[in-house]
Design an enzyme around this catalytic site. Structure first.
Site, PDB file in Angstrom:
ATOM      1  N   ASP A 206       5.618   6.032   7.512  1.00  0.00           N
ATOM      2  CA  ASP A 206       4.556   6.008   6.509  1.00  0.00           C
ATOM      3  C   ASP A 206       3.792   7.328   6.600  1.00  0.00           C
ATOM      4  O   ASP A 206       4.383   8.345   6.961  1.00  0.00           O
ATOM      5  CB  ASP A 206       3.651   4.789   6.751  1.00  0.00           C
ATOM      6  CG  ASP A 206       3.100   4.198   5.464  1.00  0.00           C
ATOM      7  OD1 ASP A 206       2.214   4.835   4.876  1.00  0.00           O
ATOM      8  OD2 ASP A 206       3.568   3.125   5.048  1.00  0.00           O
TER       9      ASP A 206
ATOM     10  N   HIS B 201      -2.891   5.053   4.559  1.00  0.00           N
ATOM     11  CA  HIS B 201      -1.926   3.988   4.268  1.00  0.00           C
ATOM     12  C   HIS B 201      -1.132   3.601   5.510  1.00  0.00           C
ATOM     13  O   HIS B 201      -0.941   2.419   5.810  1.00  0.00           O
ATOM     14  CB  HIS B 201      -0.985   4.440   3.145  1.00  0.00           C
ATOM     15  CG  HIS B 201      -0.131   3.365   2.583  1.00  0.00           C
ATOM     16  ND1 HIS B 201       1.115   3.073   3.092  1.00  0.00           N
ATOM     17  CD2 HIS B 201      -0.319   2.511   1.547  1.00  0.00           C
ATOM     18  CE1 HIS B 201       1.661   2.079   2.386  1.00  0.00           C
ATOM     19  NE2 HIS B 201       0.812   1.723   1.447  1.00  0.00           N
TER      20      HIS B 201
ATOM     21  N   SER C  22       2.850  -3.566   0.464  1.00  0.00           N
ATOM     22  CA  SER C  22       2.782  -2.627   1.582  1.00  0.00           C
ATOM     23  C   SER C  22       2.173  -3.305   2.798  1.00  0.00           C
ATOM     24  O   SER C  22       2.428  -2.908   3.934  1.00  0.00           O
ATOM     25  CB  SER C  22       1.942  -1.404   1.201  1.00  0.00           C
ATOM     26  OG  SER C  22       2.654  -0.537   0.358  1.00  0.00           O
TER      27      SER C  22
END
Length: 441
Positions: free
Chosen positions: A77, A116, A278
């Site tokens: 990520d 994220h 996610s």
């Protein structure tokens, strides 16, 4: 310590207040209290209590068997922040493949999505801030690999290349589970991913992938969620109904997990509430780590089989056809406790598909092993050499041209002349005989 609530795109930061145990009022002698009154009253931690999935999806129950110790989850990520206390002791290593992050994968990459990766990692294996405070992941004793990549324009390195290299690095550095919380919004994928994903499968790694979100413009499940062999995670709301905004639906979904009102630890330590598959994916990745920790002898195919075969029915699936139910929920809602403790017959193949077979069929790969020859070569003797050519001078006649050309032509010509002369002479005699004669005088 309070934190200010503010809006940030689609995410909302929430207030976090640290509180301790309530003290006994000083005017009361503890010795005079009944035993049940002596026990201190603990304040409820707002972050821990907001993690509804811990109880509703069997995670606390699964912790009675294991918390994931001895397993390693690779988070490919935007990187895992190095500051939050929730990650203390959790990150065992990392790497950067964006070309702009830190070599250990701990510097967030990207102007918009920099936190994220930290949000995703916290759902999988955050340690909390205390025994009953702070955000805790599904597998809080598992190790994390922080692998940073750049989405969109965050990196000049092609995204396909980043992911392929990151997967290989994760495998080579002991990942038991790889989490991919992104989508390409296309059904197909680059050939470079064939070898990378196949490398992971051949080395017994479980790959968990997010299905994507309609709310961000994704209208179908896209790669890597369409690659055979990965465990694709769809999202549901708090009621267990397929999420309209925070998930896509499609036939490749294997399991469903919460994708709304999730929490995440940002790279700077701030707690956020966010939505999307996610977040659903790392919940399942954490459960995969729990299964692997409880059953270290179990291969990746059987880990996936345990997760999908122990799923419980989705509330929103009542009355749906099997095909529609599978497209919305896969096999159903994930159940961590059942996945960890169930006894199931062993399977020999990955229930999510065989990438090697797909490559053979659709990439037109060479058949291996090569077919055996069914004929024997035969030696043919060399042909004799041709006669040397005869040199012919075009200006001089040869015997052949005299015999078959010149002589017949001359003879024919003479014969024709004689015939013509004879005919002419005969014609003259005839005309002379027919001519009138004059009278005599």
């Amino acid at each position: 310590m309070g934190r200010v609530i503010r809006a940030w795109g689609a995410f909302v930061l929430i207030v976090v207040c640290a509180t301790g145990a309530a003290a006994v009022p000083p005017q009361v002698d503890p010795g005079e209290l009944l035993p049940e009154q002596v026990a201190p009253t603990m304040a409820v931690d707002p972050v821990r209590s907001a993690q509804y999935w811990l109880d509703e999806y069997g995670i606390r129950e699964a912790w009675k068997t294991t918390k994931g110790k001895g397993t390693r989850i690779a988070i490919i990520d935007t990187g895992i922040g190095r500051g939050p206390v929730e990650f203390s002791g959790a990150v065992a290593g990392g790497a950067d493949f964006s070309g702009v992050g830190a070599s250990d994968g701990r510097t967030p990459v990207g102007a918009v999505d920099s936190s994220h990766g930290s949000w995703v990692a916290s759902l999988a294996a955050a340690r909390g801030t205390g025994p009953d405070t702070g955000m805790i992941g599904v597998a809080p004793e598992a190790e994390l690999l922080a692998i940073s990549v750049g989405f969109g324009s965050a990196s000049s390195v092609p995204f396909v290349e980043q992911v392929a290299s990151a997967i290989r690095w994760a495998v080579d550095n002991g990942a038991d589970v790889i989490n991919l919380s992104f989508t390409t919004n296309t059904l197909t994928w680059d050939r470079a991913w064939d070898d990378a994903f196949l490398y992971a499968f051949q080395n017994d790694v479980v790959i968990v992938v997010a299905a994507g979100n309609k709310g961000t413009g994704t209208d179908q499940v896209g790669a890597p969620a369409t690659i055979p062999g990965v465990l694709t995670v769809g999202g549901v709301d708090r009621a267990g109904v397929a999420s309209k905004e925070a998930s896509t639906q499609g036939i490749t979904i294997g399991i469903s997990a919460p994708s709304e009102k999730l929490l995440g630890v940002s790279a700077d330590g701030t707690i956020v509430e966010w939505n999307g598959t996610s977040g659903a994916a790392p919940l399942v990745a954490g459960i995969a780590a729990l299964v692997r920790a409880a059953h270290p002898e179990m291969d990746a195919a059987n880990v996936i089989n345990h997760i999908i075969r122990t799923a419980r029915p989705a509330a929103g699936g009542a009355g749906l056809s099997t095909a529609l139910y599978r497209a919305l929920y896969g096999y159903g809602l994930v159940d961590a406790a059942a996945a960890v403790t169930a006894s199931l017959p062993s399977v020999a193949v990955n229930p999510m598909g065989d990438l090697a077979e797909w490559i053979r069929l659709y990439r037109r790969a060479e058949v291996s092993p090569a077919p055996n020859e069914t004929t024997v070569a035969v030696d043919i003797p060399q042909l004799p050499e041709a006669d040397p050519p005869t040199r012919v001078t075009p200006l001089l006649p040869s015997a052949e041209t005299l015999r078959y050309g010149t002589v017949p032509l001359v003879a024919g010509t003479l014969a024709a002349i004689l015939v013509a002369l004879g005919v002419t002479a005969a014609a003259r005699r005839i005309r002379s005989a027919r001519a009138p004669r004059s009278p005599s005088r």
